[in-house]
Design an enzyme around this catalytic site. Structure first.
Site, mmCIF file in Angstrom:
data_model
loop_
_atom_site.group_PDB
_atom_site.id
_atom_site.type_symbol
_atom_site.label_atom_id
_atom_site.label_comp_id
_atom_site.label_asym_id
_atom_site.label_seq_id
_atom_site.Cartn_x
_atom_site.Cartn_y
_atom_site.Cartn_z
ATOM 1 N N GLU A 32 9.501 4.348 -1.985
ATOM 2 C CA GLU A 32 8.694 5.547 -1.749
ATOM 3 C C GLU A 32 7.815 5.867 -2.957
ATOM 4 O OE1 GLU A 32 8.425 6.767 1.128
ATOM 5 O OE2 GLU A 32 10.118 5.696 2.012
ATOM 6 N N HIS A 84 4.653 3.966 -2.824
ATOM 7 C CA HIS A 84 3.624 4.664 -2.044
ATOM 8 C C HIS A 84 3.001 5.797 -2.860
ATOM 9 C CE1 HIS A 84 4.620 2.626 1.641
ATOM 10 N NE2 HIS A 84 5.806 3.186 1.794
ATOM 11 N N ASP A 97 5.353 1.221 7.697
ATOM 12 C CA ASP A 97 4.168 0.968 6.870
ATOM 13 C C ASP A 97 3.194 0.030 7.569
ATOM 14 O OD1 ASP A 97 5.256 2.556 4.874
ATOM 15 O OD2 ASP A 97 6.362 0.869 4.013
HETATM 16 ZN ZN ZN Z 1 7.201 2.665 3.241
#
Ligand code: ZN
Length: 376
Positions: A58, A61, A164
């Site tokens: 995470e 991201h 994703d």
């Molecule tokens: Zn992800």
């Protein structure tokens, strides 16, 4: 998110853990209870290590998004994985692709590092045959963690929301189509894949696969609906969406008056005004509040005495998007709209906002959204 606590902060981003995560730890301890204290500790440690990998995913991201000027509100760990709440989705498709791929890329780096550990342990040879690999997975903590990271990568690259891969697909489509259309197509593809997963889950009688299929199917639908809503509201002020023709109730009026208006059928939720001249709204009497009061046998009560939702108020120049979000968060089906001097000028309801969204969609309003994005 309610029921979650901040455990640390990385690069200014609060990392939160949801209460239900404790259940996962307890489950890990429970399934290892036959293996002694050491076995239990190892099982719990594995879950903690796995969720550390998910936090790093995470953060991949979040930190990539911050390079494009997009802040992350927080990262929350749930039993099903992590969610990074980005303040918005990066505008350019290439940026969205970079942000989406950064998560799985982190797991590839982790997997490579773990392979190096296996190599140093002299265990790397075990990947040569399926049988030796299965044996290594049983005895080696790092091998299990490596395998799980690979599963995370593969699973996340499935081109279906909310994975994703679904975002990558949407961004690729968005280089040629408008954003809303791209989202719809990506959501349809995602739901198609989820359906196949579901069939496969039934065929092989694999409940986990079936669960994943449902999760993806509804996640994809939600993403498409959210983008449609957001794109319909983009930059629209409240005054353009509010209803101006509606009934109000005075606090001193009896509930029977509210029943009368409800049965009239034009309206379900009523702004309640304080008594006296220049009366300001003191809340909303929703249909469910009213039915609740009636079920208690309180027909002779005054409207002002019935417990009401505290929904707050909106101003005509507020952006519809933020008001809509406030209504959803507070569970209020309606909100009074007041001028700066407190005078009631309108009302927004979830119904009329939903209708506006449909009208806008039908008119082909397709501007790129700037709104909050959730990124699992
Ligand atoms: Zn992800």
């Amino acid at each position: 998110m309610r029921w979650s606590w901040q455990i640390l902060k990385v690069a200014g981003i609060p990392i939160r853990v949801h209460a239900t995560f404790v259940l996962v730890l307890l489950y890990a301890a429970l399934i290892a209870r036959g293996e002694g204290t050491l076995g239990i500790l190892e099982s719990v440690a594995f879950v903690l290590a796995l969720f550390t990998c998910i936090v790093l995913h995470e953060l991949g991201h979040a930190l990539t998004a911050s390079r494009y000027g997009v802040r992350t509100r927080d990262i929350t760990l749930l039993p099903i994985g992590g969610v990074a709440r980005l303040e918005r989705i990066p505008e350019k498709p290439r940026q969205e692709i970079a942000v989406a791929l950064a998560g799985p890329a982190v797991n590839i780096v982790i997997a490579s590092a773990l392979f190096l550990v296996l190599f140093l342990q002299g265990e790397a040879w075990a990947i040569a045959t399926p049988r030796t690999m299965a044996m290594m997975l049983q005895r080696n903590f790092f091998a299990r963690l490596l395998a799980t990271n690979i599963i995370i990568v593969v699973f996340n690259l499935i081109p279906a929301f909310p994975m994703d891969g679904g975002r990558v697909l949407r961004a690729l489509l968005a280089t040629r189509l408008d954003y809303l259309r791209a989202t719809q197509i990506a959501a349809n593809v995602g739901q198609g894949i989820a359906f196949l997963f579901g069939l496969l889950g039934l065929w092989t009688q694999n409940p986990i696969l079936l669960l994943i299929a449902l999760f993806v199917f509804f996640g994809a639908g939600q993403e498409a609906a959210a983008v449609q809503m957001r794109s319909a509201f983009d930059g629209i002020p409240v005054w353009r969406a509010m209803i101006r023709d509606f009934r109000t109730l005075q606090a001193s009026e009896p509930l029977s008056r509210a029943v009368e208006l409800l049965l009239d059928g034009h309206q379900q939720d009523f702004p309640v005004l304080a008594d006296g001249p220049g009366s300001e709204p003191i809340g909303i009497l929703t249909r469910s509040d009213l039915l609740h009061a009636l079920a208690g046998g309180h027909t002779d009560r005054k409207v002002g005495d019935v417990p009401r939702h505290s929904c707050g108020v909106a101003h005509p120049r507020d952006l519809l998007e933020s008001v809509f979000q406030r209504m959803q968060e507070s569970g209020c089906p309606a909100m009074p709209v007041v001028e700066a001097d407190g005078v009631l000028v309108g009302m927004v309801t979830l119904d009329n906002v939903g209708e506006l969204a449909m009208v806008q969609a039908a008119l082909g309003h397709t501007k790129r959204s700037e709104a909050t994005g959730n990124r699992p």
